[in-house]
Design a protein around this motif. Structure first.
Motif, short mmCIF file in Angstrom:
data_model
loop_
_atom_site.label_atom_id
_atom_site.label_comp_id
_atom_site.label_asym_id
_atom_site.label_seq_id
_atom_site.Cartn_x
_atom_site.Cartn_y
_atom_site.Cartn_z
N UNK A 171 29.54 10.41 88.23
CA UNK A 171 28.93 10.78 88.89
C UNK A 171 28.03 11.59 88.94
N UNK A 172 26.90 11.29 87.88
CA UNK A 172 25.10 11.48 88.25
C UNK A 172 25.00 11.00 87.04
N UNK A 173 23.32 10.86 87.36
CA UNK A 173 22.32 10.66 86.23
C UNK A 173 21.45 11.90 86.49
N UNK A 174 21.27 12.03 85.04
CA UNK A 174 19.65 12.84 84.75
C UNK A 174 18.88 12.34 84.43
N UNK A 175 17.44 12.08 84.55
CA UNK A 175 16.43 11.42 83.61
C UNK A 175 16.06 12.39 83.18
N UNK A 176 14.87 11.49 82.00
CA UNK A 176 13.45 13.33 81.54
C UNK A 176 12.70 11.88 81.54
N UNK A 177 11.55 12.23 80.61
CA UNK A 177 10.55 11.48 79.84
C UNK A 177 9.55 13.07 79.48
N UNK A 178 9.72 12.15 77.80
CA UNK A 178 8.35 13.19 77.56
C UNK A 178 7.42 12.27 76.24
N UNK A 179 5.55 13.30 76.99
CA UNK A 179 5.59 12.83 75.97
C UNK A 179 4.39 13.32 74.94
N UNK A 180 4.72 13.12 74.14
CA UNK A 180 4.37 14.46 72.36
C UNK A 180 3.30 13.79 72.40
N UNK A 181 1.81 14.01 71.97
CA UNK A 181 0.40 13.61 71.59
C UNK A 181 0.83 13.67 69.81
N UNK A 202 -5.95 9.53 70.35
CA UNK A 202 -5.78 8.52 70.55
C UNK A 202 -4.06 7.77 71.30
N UNK A 203 -3.12 8.67 70.35
CA UNK A 203 -2.35 8.51 70.55
C UNK A 203 -0.62 9.31 71.05
N UNK A 204 0.12 8.26 71.84
CA UNK A 204 1.25 8.91 72.40
C UNK A 204 2.44 8.89 71.71
N UNK A 205 3.04 9.88 71.73
CA UNK A 205 4.56 8.79 71.22
C UNK A 205 5.31 9.49 72.59
N UNK A 206 5.97 7.93 73.50
CA UNK A 206 7.20 9.05 74.88
C UNK A 206 8.13 8.96 73.98
N UNK A 207 8.80 9.14 74.66
CA UNK A 207 10.70 9.56 74.75
C UNK A 207 11.50 9.58 75.85
N UNK A 208 11.87 8.47 76.52
CA UNK A 208 12.56 8.11 77.12
C UNK A 208 14.69 8.85 77.93
N UNK A 209 14.97 9.77 78.28
CA UNK A 209 16.06 9.31 78.41
C UNK A 209 17.46 9.79 79.50
N UNK A 251 32.68 14.49 81.60
CA UNK A 251 32.23 14.57 80.51
C UNK A 251 30.15 14.18 80.14
N UNK A 252 29.81 13.75 79.43
CA UNK A 252 28.14 12.93 79.58
C UNK A 252 27.89 12.16 78.35
N UNK A 253 27.17 11.27 79.04
CA UNK A 253 26.98 10.13 77.78
C UNK A 253 25.30 10.19 78.08
N UNK A 254 24.43 10.64 76.20
CA UNK A 254 23.21 10.89 76.62
C UNK A 254 22.23 9.76 76.11
N UNK A 255 21.69 8.99 76.20
CA UNK A 255 20.73 7.72 75.76
C UNK A 255 19.41 7.94 75.70
N UNK A 256 19.17 7.55 75.36
CA UNK A 256 17.45 8.18 73.97
C UNK A 256 16.72 6.67 73.96
N UNK A 257 15.50 6.01 74.39
CA UNK A 257 14.85 5.26 73.59
C UNK A 257 12.87 5.57 74.19
#
Length: 65
Positions: free
Chosen positions: A32-42, A46-53, A3-9
């Protein structure tokens, strides 16, 4: 069964806390494992939104009778 658990902050420290909180609920043999991702959205000038998941893969708990 896996199974998976997705967490987004929005902040990496928040993600760290949420992942650690979830991992405490799992027995070591279920992890079992963890997969990590970072997204930066302009956004605007001069501003960005970050999404760490993180996606945590773990084994489903065995049914107890």
């Amino acid at each position: 069964m896996i199974q998976v658990k997705v967490i987004d902050c929005e902040h990496e420290k928040d993600l760290e806390e949420e992942v650690n909180k979830f991992l405490k609920t799992l027995d070591d043999n279920r992890f079992v494992d963890i997969k990590f991702n970072v997204a930066a959205i302009p956004e605007e000038v001069d501003a960005q939104i970050y999404c760490f998941s993180a996606m945590i893969l773990y084994k489903k708990a065995a049914k107890t009778s």
